[in-house]
Design a protein around this motif. Sequence first.
Motif, PDB file in Angstrom:
ATOM      1  N   THR A  11       0.845  -1.199   0.000  1.00  0.00           N
ATOM      2  CA  THR A  11       0.000   0.000   0.000  1.00  0.00           C
ATOM      3  C   THR A  11       0.875   1.242   0.000  1.00  0.00           C
ATOM      4  OG1 THR A  11      -1.648  -1.170   1.338  1.00  0.00           O
ATOM      5  CG2 THR A  11      -1.875   1.217   1.168  1.00  0.00           C
ATOM      6  N   ASN A  12       0.568   2.200  -0.855  1.00  0.00           N
ATOM      7  CA  ASN A  12       1.289   3.475  -0.834  1.00  0.00           C
ATOM      8  C   ASN A  12       1.140   4.141   0.529  1.00  0.00           C
ATOM      9  OD1 ASN A  12       1.948   3.040  -3.491  1.00  0.00           O
ATOM     10  ND2 ASN A  12       0.502   4.545  -4.314  1.00  0.00           N
ATOM     11  N   TYR A  13       2.212   4.765   0.990  1.00  0.00           N
ATOM     12  CA  TYR A  13       2.153   5.401   2.306  1.00  0.00           C
ATOM     13  C   TYR A  13       1.096   6.491   2.342  1.00  0.00           C
ATOM     14  CZ  TYR A  13       3.833   6.581   6.930  1.00  0.00           C
ATOM     15  OH  TYR A  13       3.910   6.777   8.288  1.00  0.00           O
ATOM     16  N   ASP A  36       6.877   2.015  -1.407  1.00  0.00           N
ATOM     17  CA  ASP A  36       5.542   1.839  -1.981  1.00  0.00           C
ATOM     18  C   ASP A  36       5.580   0.711  -3.009  1.00  0.00           C
ATOM     19  OD1 ASP A  36       4.519   3.923  -0.499  1.00  0.00           O
ATOM     20  OD2 ASP A  36       4.623   5.395  -2.133  1.00  0.00           O
ATOM     21  N   TYR A  53       2.812   7.395 -11.621  1.00  0.00           N
ATOM     22  CA  TYR A  53       3.703   6.607 -10.774  1.00  0.00           C
ATOM     23  C   TYR A  53       4.827   5.929 -11.556  1.00  0.00           C
ATOM     24  CZ  TYR A  53       0.251   7.178  -7.068  1.00  0.00           C
ATOM     25  OH  TYR A  53      -0.594   7.718  -6.125  1.00  0.00           O
ATOM     26  N   LYS A  56       7.915   7.909 -10.893  1.00  0.00           N
ATOM     27  CA  LYS A  56       8.040   8.435  -9.529  1.00  0.00           C
ATOM     28  C   LYS A  56       9.276   7.916  -8.810  1.00  0.00           C
ATOM     29  CE  LYS A  56       5.327   9.345  -5.373  1.00  0.00           C
ATOM     30  NZ  LYS A  56       4.061   9.099  -4.646  1.00  0.00           N
ATOM     31  N   TYR A  57       9.766   6.745  -9.189  1.00  0.00           N
ATOM     32  CA  TYR A  57      10.926   6.178  -8.499  1.00  0.00           C
ATOM     33  C   TYR A  57      12.187   7.019  -8.679  1.00  0.00           C
ATOM     34  CZ  TYR A  57      12.840   4.434 -12.948  1.00  0.00           C
ATOM     35  OH  TYR A  57      13.381   4.335 -14.199  1.00  0.00           O
ATOM     36  N   ALA A  74       9.381   5.304  -3.952  1.00  0.00           N
ATOM     37  CA  ALA A  74       8.624   4.548  -4.953  1.00  0.00           C
ATOM     38  C   ALA A  74       9.583   3.588  -5.639  1.00  0.00           C
ATOM     39  CB  ALA A  74       7.995   5.488  -5.965  1.00  0.00           C
TER      40      ALA A  74
END
Length: 415
Positions: A11-13, A36, A53, A56-57, A74
């Motif tokens: 789950t994303n924070y 995440d 996303y 996003k990393y 991410a």
Amino acid sequence: MKNHIVCLSTTNYHPLPTRKQNVMSRLRNSEILYFDPPVSMIAPLKDKKASAYIEKYKQPGEKVEGHENITVYALPPVLPFFNKFRWINKINQKRQAAFIREKMREHGFGDETVLWCYSPSSCDIVEHLPHAKLVYDCVDRHSAYKGHINPKVVDKMEHDLAKPADQVFATAVGLAETLEKVNPTTQMIPNGAAYEIFSRVQTEKDTLPCPEDMKDLPHPIFGFVGMLQECIDYALIEKLAKSRPNATIFLIGRTLPGVDLTNLKQYPNIIFHGLVPQPELPAYLAQMDVCLNVFRAGALSKDVSPLKFYEYLATRSFPRASRCRSRISRMWSTLPAIPRCSCRCAMPLSRKTVRHGRKNALPTARSARGPSACTRWKKFSIKRAFCTKVQRSKIYLWAFTRIPKKAGKVLALTS
């Protein structure tokens, strides 16, 4: 010197707190790298929001406000179908491991790290990451999810993750029973609620302002808080909307990709509100007359431990309508006055809806119809259970059960 934890979450924070965030935020004497879950390379084809996303990393880690010991990253996107073909998962995990090792070096993490996993797919990353202890926290029957998944592959990955783990946790009885056959360290730690937030419905009930988007809504208000996902019983919600056209059904949460809510959107008394930040939820909950916890019968709901159930209990100010399965009910066998309701019995009742108690010998709504099957819930003592057990818990989990001594060897590194 702080302990080091690498958390591989499902789950994303942000933006919705779940068990993962609640656990990590309570380990204040540890430095935590929270990763995440990655998105699939084809995810944008199904959900356009996933495009944000993909890259996003490449962004730097984000410190969590109020929990500066937690840094959120991410992960790079992954190849699809990794829950169907193990060889794809191995490729993905090897690539993820290279990224994680780089972040571990930046933060000075080494062989002393505790690797804390939530997804069966992490089984193929363990050998590529330096760590001293391995924890698997099982929160769902992962093989019961729909989509591009082979249940046998997922169950095998979970087996391969749980077997070498130094400690295994499970949120529900059925999950614990399955995993303890694989790893004898398995202990059931149920979910719970951020009591300090949700108890405000009771302690500040006279001062909480009514949200603008709930003013002038007709009562009773049947509320739901949580992700609108595949396992929710939408047919039951539709039945409620039909049988109570003068009532309001207020749904708080984001609709997950692939969930078709076309039928529900035709009812004017069903309101889709979207996400609400957790600190603002008490004001919304205070306006609700009944809180809904409705899961469709199936393998996934059979072993679920829904956060919303505990959050509703923490408010202790209004009825909760819940479709409980037998395995979930067993968790509450030692607690007084635990509700066991079905939405069917809540629908014909007024704002003074009465509730079932677990100790009552009267039939439930499954075996009898109408208010005659209900008795008034005269005494409620959950608040005390929340307060005392949370304070005693070894790592301040929000469960009703203390963490067993067997878990102490692993948790000593984090508590």
